[in-house]
Design a protein around this motif. Sequence first.
Motif, PDB file in Angstrom:
ATOM      1  N   LYS A  67      31.709  87.808  77.542  1.00 43.68           N
ATOM      2  CA  LYS A  67      31.117  88.444  78.727  1.00 43.68           C
ATOM      3  C   LYS A  67      29.659  88.039  78.903  1.00 43.68           C
ATOM      4  CE  LYS A  67      33.969  92.587  79.135  1.00 43.68           C
ATOM      5  NZ  LYS A  67      34.024  94.033  78.959  1.00 43.68           N
ATOM      6  N   LYS A  68      28.906  88.043  77.798  1.00 45.85           N
ATOM      7  CA  LYS A  68      27.501  87.632  77.873  1.00 45.85           C
ATOM      8  C   LYS A  68      27.385  86.165  78.257  1.00 45.85           C
ATOM      9  CE  LYS A  68      25.494  90.908  74.591  1.00 45.85           C
ATOM     10  NZ  LYS A  68      24.774  91.047  73.320  1.00 45.85           N
ATOM     11  N   GLY A  69      28.301  85.336  77.753  1.00 46.32           N
ATOM     12  CA  GLY A  69      28.300  83.914  78.100  1.00 46.32           C
ATOM     13  C   GLY A  69      28.564  83.684  79.571  1.00 46.32           C
ATOM     14  N   VAL A  70      29.486  84.465  80.142  1.00 45.70           N
ATOM     15  CA  VAL A  70      29.799  84.348  81.570  1.00 45.70           C
ATOM     16  C   VAL A  70      28.594  84.732  82.416  1.00 45.70           C
ATOM     17  CG1 VAL A  70      31.194  85.336  83.439  1.00 45.70           C
ATOM     18  CG2 VAL A  70      32.279  84.644  81.312  1.00 45.70           C
ATOM     19  N   SER A  71      27.929  85.843  82.067  1.00 47.00           N
ATOM     20  CA  SER A  71      26.758  86.259  82.855  1.00 47.00           C
ATOM     21  C   SER A  71      25.617  85.260  82.699  1.00 47.00           C
ATOM     22  CB  SER A  71      26.309  87.660  82.469  1.00 47.00           C
ATOM     23  OG  SER A  71      25.851  87.690  81.146  1.00 47.00           O
ATOM     24  N   ASP A  72      25.476  84.661  81.519  1.00 53.26           N
ATOM     25  CA  ASP A  72      24.449  83.627  81.307  1.00 53.26           C
ATOM     26  C   ASP A  72      24.779  82.372  82.116  1.00 53.26           C
ATOM     27  OD1 ASP A  72      22.068  82.599  80.056  1.00 53.26           O
ATOM     28  OD2 ASP A  72      23.350  81.429  78.720  1.00 53.26           O
ATOM     29  N   GLY A  73      26.062  82.014  82.169  1.00 51.97           N
ATOM     30  CA  GLY A  73      26.483  80.848  82.948  1.00 51.97           C
ATOM     31  C   GLY A  73      26.225  81.022  84.430  1.00 51.97           C
ATOM     32  N   LYS A  74      26.417  82.246  84.946  1.00 48.92           N
ATOM     33  CA  LYS A  74      26.165  82.510  86.364  1.00 48.92           C
ATOM     34  C   LYS A  74      24.685  82.412  86.702  1.00 48.92           C
ATOM     35  CE  LYS A  74      30.223  85.216  87.550  1.00 48.92           C
ATOM     36  NZ  LYS A  74      30.759  86.504  87.974  1.00 48.92           N
ATOM     37  N   LYS A  75      23.830  82.653  85.700  1.00 49.96           N
ATOM     38  CA  LYS A  75      22.378  82.537  85.919  1.00 49.96           C
ATOM     39  C   LYS A  75      21.920  81.082  85.950  1.00 49.96           C
ATOM     40  CE  LYS A  75      21.372  86.850  83.552  1.00 49.96           C
ATOM     41  NZ  LYS A  75      20.869  87.427  82.299  1.00 49.96           N
ATOM     42  N   HIS A  76      22.706  80.187  85.346  1.00 54.66           N
ATOM     43  CA  HIS A  76      22.315  78.775  85.239  1.00 54.66           C
ATOM     44  C   HIS A  76      23.267  77.869  86.008  1.00 54.66           C
ATOM     45  CE1 HIS A  76      20.512  80.671  81.596  1.00 54.66           C
ATOM     46  NE2 HIS A  76      19.465  79.985  82.042  1.00 54.66           N
ATOM     47  N   LEU A  77      23.567  78.231  87.253  1.00 54.70           N
ATOM     48  CA  LEU A  77      24.475  77.429  88.066  1.00 54.70           C
ATOM     49  C   LEU A  77      23.777  76.204  88.636  1.00 54.70           C
ATOM     50  CD1 LEU A  77      26.465  80.122  90.086  1.00 54.70           C
ATOM     51  CD2 LEU A  77      27.316  78.664  88.269  1.00 54.70           C
ATOM     52  N   VAL A  78      24.554  75.123  88.771  1.00 48.31           N
ATOM     53  CA  VAL A  78      24.056  73.868  89.329  1.00 48.31           C
ATOM     54  C   VAL A  78      24.970  73.484  90.490  1.00 48.31           C
ATOM     55  CG1 VAL A  78      23.807  71.403  88.838  1.00 48.31           C
ATOM     56  CG2 VAL A  78      23.091  73.061  87.149  1.00 48.31           C
ATOM     57  N   ASP A  79      24.386  73.035  91.607  1.00 53.09           N
ATOM     58  CA  ASP A  79      25.170  72.532  92.734  1.00 53.09           C
ATOM     59  C   ASP A  79      25.428  71.048  92.531  1.00 53.09           C
ATOM     60  OD1 ASP A  79      25.433  74.887  94.226  1.00 53.09           O
ATOM     61  OD2 ASP A  79      23.391  74.666  94.997  1.00 53.09           O
ATOM     62  N   VAL A  80      26.690  70.640  92.663  1.00 55.37           N
ATOM     63  CA  VAL A  80      27.092  69.259  92.438  1.00 55.37           C
ATOM     64  C   VAL A  80      27.505  68.642  93.769  1.00 55.37           C
ATOM     65  CG1 VAL A  80      28.679  67.746  91.183  1.00 55.37           C
ATOM     66  CG2 VAL A  80      27.938  69.899  90.157  1.00 55.37           C
ATOM     67  N   PRO A  81      26.830  67.569  94.211  1.00 59.28           N
ATOM     68  CA  PRO A  81      27.269  66.900  95.434  1.00 59.28           C
ATOM     69  C   PRO A  81      28.529  66.080  95.145  1.00 59.28           C
ATOM     70  CG  PRO A  81      25.359  65.780  94.529  1.00 59.28           C
ATOM     71  CD  PRO A  81      25.610  66.976  93.660  1.00 59.28           C
ATOM     72  N   LEU A  82      29.584  66.330  95.909  1.00 55.80           N
ATOM     73  CA  LEU A  82      30.845  65.609  95.720  1.00 55.80           C
ATOM     74  C   LEU A  82      31.102  64.701  96.913  1.00 55.80           C
ATOM     75  CD1 LEU A  82      33.080  68.564  94.470  1.00 55.80           C
ATOM     76  CD2 LEU A  82      32.022  66.785  93.083  1.00 55.80           C
TER      77      LEU A  82
END
Length: 173
Positions: A67-82
């Motif tokens: 759960k903590k990993g998921v919330s940490d991952g949501k804080k460090h999102l990156v937009d990827v141009p496809l």
Amino acid sequence: MANRKKANRTREKETEWQERVVQIRRVTKVVKGGKKLSFRAIVVIGNERGQVGVGVGKANDVIGAVKKGVSDGKKHLVDVPLTKSSSIPQLSVGRGGAAKVLMRPAAPGTGVIAGGAVRTVLELAGVKNILAKQLGSSNPLNNARAAIAALANLRTFKDVAEERDISLEQLYS
């Protein structure tokens, strides 16, 4: 009725994010009374439409760490141009600790040619055709962070044209 619609919308937002656990590791800390056991979870979260993040969580139980990993991952999102073929626009290299990840765009039908944590990051980002190579380290956390760094370095042709203050047609000529 309005509450039901609101609940459905929040459920849709929650379900669009996929999460995959890359690694769960038992870690110990030496304290006065002996050793204290806890768990570290490396989680990759993405929506398969160009957004991805890597998070790390530590807790006394596995579920809490994830759960903590998921919330940490949501804080460090990156937009990827496809691109239209669900690949990346250009070659990219990322570093994370001692890990180095090389990513190269591929033709449609190639698939995701990558291993370990890098493969998980690319699949959750929505990349369908790519060639990737892990160099230097086999540590899943550093490789996932290197993959995120490589994806963060990507720019679209439109972004490059705007930076140079020229039109897209001039960029191609």
